[in-house]
Each structure stands twice: as C-alpha cells, then as structure tokens.
Design a protein around this motif. Structure first.
Motif, mmCIF file in Angstrom:
data_model
loop_
_atom_site.group_PDB
_atom_site.id
_atom_site.type_symbol
_atom_site.label_atom_id
_atom_site.label_comp_id
_atom_site.label_asym_id
_atom_site.label_seq_id
_atom_site.Cartn_x
_atom_site.Cartn_y
_atom_site.Cartn_z
ATOM 1 N N TRP A 36 20.701 16.196 -36.608
ATOM 2 C CA TRP A 36 19.428 16.519 -35.349
ATOM 3 C C TRP A 36 18.234 15.779 -35.654
ATOM 4 C CZ3 TRP A 36 15.275 20.045 -35.597
ATOM 5 C CH2 TRP A 36 14.798 20.253 -34.462
ATOM 6 N N LYS A 37 17.801 15.857 -37.056
ATOM 7 C CA LYS A 37 16.626 14.881 -37.400
ATOM 8 C C LYS A 37 16.630 13.501 -37.019
ATOM 9 C CE LYS A 37 14.597 18.596 -40.341
ATOM 10 N NZ LYS A 37 14.196 18.900 -41.585
ATOM 11 N N LEU A 38 17.756 12.978 -37.548
ATOM 12 C CA LEU A 38 18.264 11.582 -37.457
ATOM 13 C C LEU A 38 18.058 11.106 -35.875
ATOM 14 C CD1 LEU A 38 18.990 9.081 -39.167
ATOM 15 C CD2 LEU A 38 21.524 9.754 -38.668
ATOM 16 N N LEU A 39 18.531 11.744 -34.915
ATOM 17 C CA LEU A 39 18.403 11.587 -33.547
ATOM 18 C C LEU A 39 17.153 11.734 -32.969
ATOM 19 C CD1 LEU A 39 20.411 11.128 -31.405
ATOM 20 C CD2 LEU A 39 21.009 13.258 -31.153
ATOM 21 N N GLY A 40 16.185 12.197 -33.863
ATOM 22 C CA GLY A 40 14.711 12.587 -33.292
ATOM 23 C C GLY A 40 14.315 13.935 -32.874
ATOM 24 N N SER A 41 15.147 14.946 -33.419
ATOM 25 C CA SER A 41 14.961 16.373 -33.067
ATOM 26 C C SER A 41 14.699 16.645 -31.523
ATOM 27 C CB SER A 41 13.801 16.778 -33.862
ATOM 28 O OG SER A 41 13.768 16.414 -35.245
ATOM 29 N N PRO A 42 15.727 16.073 -30.825
ATOM 30 C CA PRO A 42 15.605 16.486 -29.329
ATOM 31 C C PRO A 42 15.789 17.777 -28.730
ATOM 32 C CG PRO A 42 17.682 15.248 -29.931
ATOM 33 C CD PRO A 42 16.949 15.412 -31.239
ATOM 34 N N ASP A 43 15.607 18.006 -27.679
ATOM 35 C CA ASP A 43 15.809 19.457 -26.851
ATOM 36 C C ASP A 43 17.098 19.042 -25.979
ATOM 37 O OD1 ASP A 43 13.997 20.982 -28.204
ATOM 38 O OD2 ASP A 43 12.369 20.583 -26.886
ATOM 39 N N ASP A 50 33.156 6.531 -25.652
ATOM 40 C CA ASP A 50 33.985 5.154 -25.863
ATOM 41 C C ASP A 50 35.622 5.491 -25.904
ATOM 42 O OD1 ASP A 50 35.401 2.693 -26.383
ATOM 43 O OD2 ASP A 50 33.857 2.168 -27.926
ATOM 44 N N GLY A 51 36.409 5.544 -24.875
ATOM 45 C CA GLY A 51 37.667 5.639 -24.934
ATOM 46 C C GLY A 51 38.673 4.691 -25.816
ATOM 47 N N GLU A 52 38.176 3.703 -25.726
ATOM 48 C CA GLU A 52 38.958 2.281 -26.221
ATOM 49 C C GLU A 52 38.996 2.526 -27.700
ATOM 50 O OE1 GLU A 52 38.117 -1.551 -25.358
ATOM 51 O OE2 GLU A 52 38.117 -1.094 -23.051
ATOM 52 N N ASN A 53 37.781 2.994 -28.306
ATOM 53 C CA ASN A 53 37.435 3.210 -29.708
ATOM 54 C C ASN A 53 37.711 4.531 -30.186
ATOM 55 O OD1 ASN A 53 37.395 0.251 -30.273
ATOM 56 N ND2 ASN A 53 35.535 0.357 -29.240
ATOM 57 N N TYR A 54 37.663 5.588 -29.304
ATOM 58 C CA TYR A 54 37.570 6.848 -29.534
ATOM 59 C C TYR A 54 36.285 7.548 -30.232
ATOM 60 C CZ TYR A 54 42.200 6.594 -28.469
ATOM 61 O OH TYR A 54 43.416 6.169 -27.761
ATOM 62 N N LEU A 55 35.243 6.938 -29.804
ATOM 63 C CA LEU A 55 33.770 7.177 -30.439
ATOM 64 C C LEU A 55 33.114 8.168 -29.215
ATOM 65 C CD1 LEU A 55 32.792 3.791 -31.586
ATOM 66 C CD2 LEU A 55 33.783 5.643 -33.018
ATOM 67 N N VAL A 56 32.526 9.010 -29.898
ATOM 68 C CA VAL A 56 31.394 9.822 -29.253
ATOM 69 C C VAL A 56 30.293 9.501 -29.847
ATOM 70 C CG1 VAL A 56 30.914 12.225 -28.748
ATOM 71 C CG2 VAL A 56 33.095 11.730 -28.731
ATOM 72 N N ALA A 57 29.187 9.599 -28.739
ATOM 73 C CA ALA A 57 27.916 9.386 -29.016
ATOM 74 C C ALA A 57 27.067 10.161 -28.465
ATOM 75 C CB ALA A 57 27.401 7.938 -28.669
ATOM 76 N N LEU A 58 25.757 10.421 -29.001
ATOM 77 C CA LEU A 58 24.683 11.190 -28.495
ATOM 78 C C LEU A 58 23.495 10.367 -28.512
ATOM 79 C CD1 LEU A 58 26.602 13.341 -30.564
ATOM 80 C CD2 LEU A 58 24.886 14.957 -29.668
ATOM 81 N N ARG A 59 22.933 10.478 -27.343
ATOM 82 C CA ARG A 59 21.525 9.805 -27.030
ATOM 83 C C ARG A 59 20.481 10.996 -26.739
ATOM 84 N NH1 ARG A 59 21.517 4.829 -23.633
ATOM 85 N NH2 ARG A 59 23.612 5.822 -22.980
ATOM 86 N N LYS A 60 19.239 10.669 -27.375
ATOM 87 C CA LYS A 60 18.281 11.718 -27.210
ATOM 88 C C LYS A 60 17.313 11.267 -26.032
ATOM 89 C CE LYS A 60 13.335 12.316 -28.879
ATOM 90 N NZ LYS A 60 12.558 11.917 -29.804
#
Length: 146
Positions: A36-43, A50-60
């Motif tokens: 959470w802190k690495l992402l910038g402590s967002p609310d 990414d369905g080809e590489n099976y990656l999930v990402a979170l963006r602040k």
C-alpha cells in the motif's frame, strides 16, 4: 555514570515485510502495508489485467471515478479492495493465495501464475472463558419504624 539502561520500545503494529497482494476467499484484494505504501498510500485504485501474461496491476488514483475501486482500511494493517466483479470478469480463480508484488512504472503488479503461497490467517486457539468470581453482597437490614 548511572547503572540504568534506556529501553527503546518497538514500533507498534506488525512489521510490514515485502510488498504482497492477497486474493482472499471473499474475493477481495488485500494489500500488505508495504504494498500500500509502495503504491503511494492511495484511497482509490484502478484494477488492470494483462490476460496474455496473467498479470494483475493496481494503479493509484487521486480522485474516485467510474473505473475506481475504493481501498477499505481496517485497524490491523489490512487494506482491502472489493474485487469480486473484477475477478469474475477476468476468470481469475486464485482465491486464498498471496503473491509478491513489484512496481513497474506507476503500476503495482503481481503474477497470478507466478510464485505464490497459501494465504492463511493465523488464528489463536480459543481461550477458556474468564473465571467468574462472585462477590457476596452485604445483607440489607430492613428497619420498620412504626
């Protein structure tokens, strides 16, 4: 010189450790404190897949919008995103698993087919109920004035 030593208390709360994301059995994404802190402590965050590489990402996200998910903050270092519709839409069946997360640009990314561990809460054994102690009440005297 004084024979006393100064005691430095430990910081309260759990140590944060490496950033990890947990997909809970209740279809939530749990972010460790360090993630959470690495992402910038967002609310609020956006969830990306990414369905080809099976990656999930979170963006602040700084402001909530139509694609935002609210991060719910709980007292014991839990930051969770209700992600049931996201997981269902993308056919992600990795519930009950914890994944290491890394920053890639402005995205916190984890691989749902990569290294993971079973997510289990450390539950304390039930404690016996506290011993009940009864206190005797003093006898009240009733006085009749007639």
């Amino acid at each position: 010189m004084s024979p006393f030593e100064v005691h430095a208390p430990r910081p309260s709360g759990r140590r944060s450790g490496p950033p990890k994301i947990t997909i809970t059995n209740a279809a939530r994404l749990g972010l460790s404190i360090s993630a959470w802190k690495l992402l910038g402590s967002p609310d609020h965050v956006e969830l990306l897949y990414d369905g080809e590489n099976y990656l999930v990402a979170l963006r602040k996200l700084d402001d909530p919008g139509p694609t935002s998910y609210k991060i719910h903050h709980y007292p014991k270092n839990a930051n969770q995103v209700v992600a049931e519709s996201f997981l269902k839409h993308n056919n992600i069946e990795a519930r009950g698993r914890r994944f290491p997360a890394v920053m890639q640009g402005d995205l916190l990314v984890f691989d749902i087919w990569g290294q993971s561990e079973k997510a289990s809460r450390k539950r304390r054994p039930p404690s016996s109920p506290p011993e009940r102690r009864f206190i005797e009440r003093p006898q009240l005297r009733v006085v009749n004035d007639q």
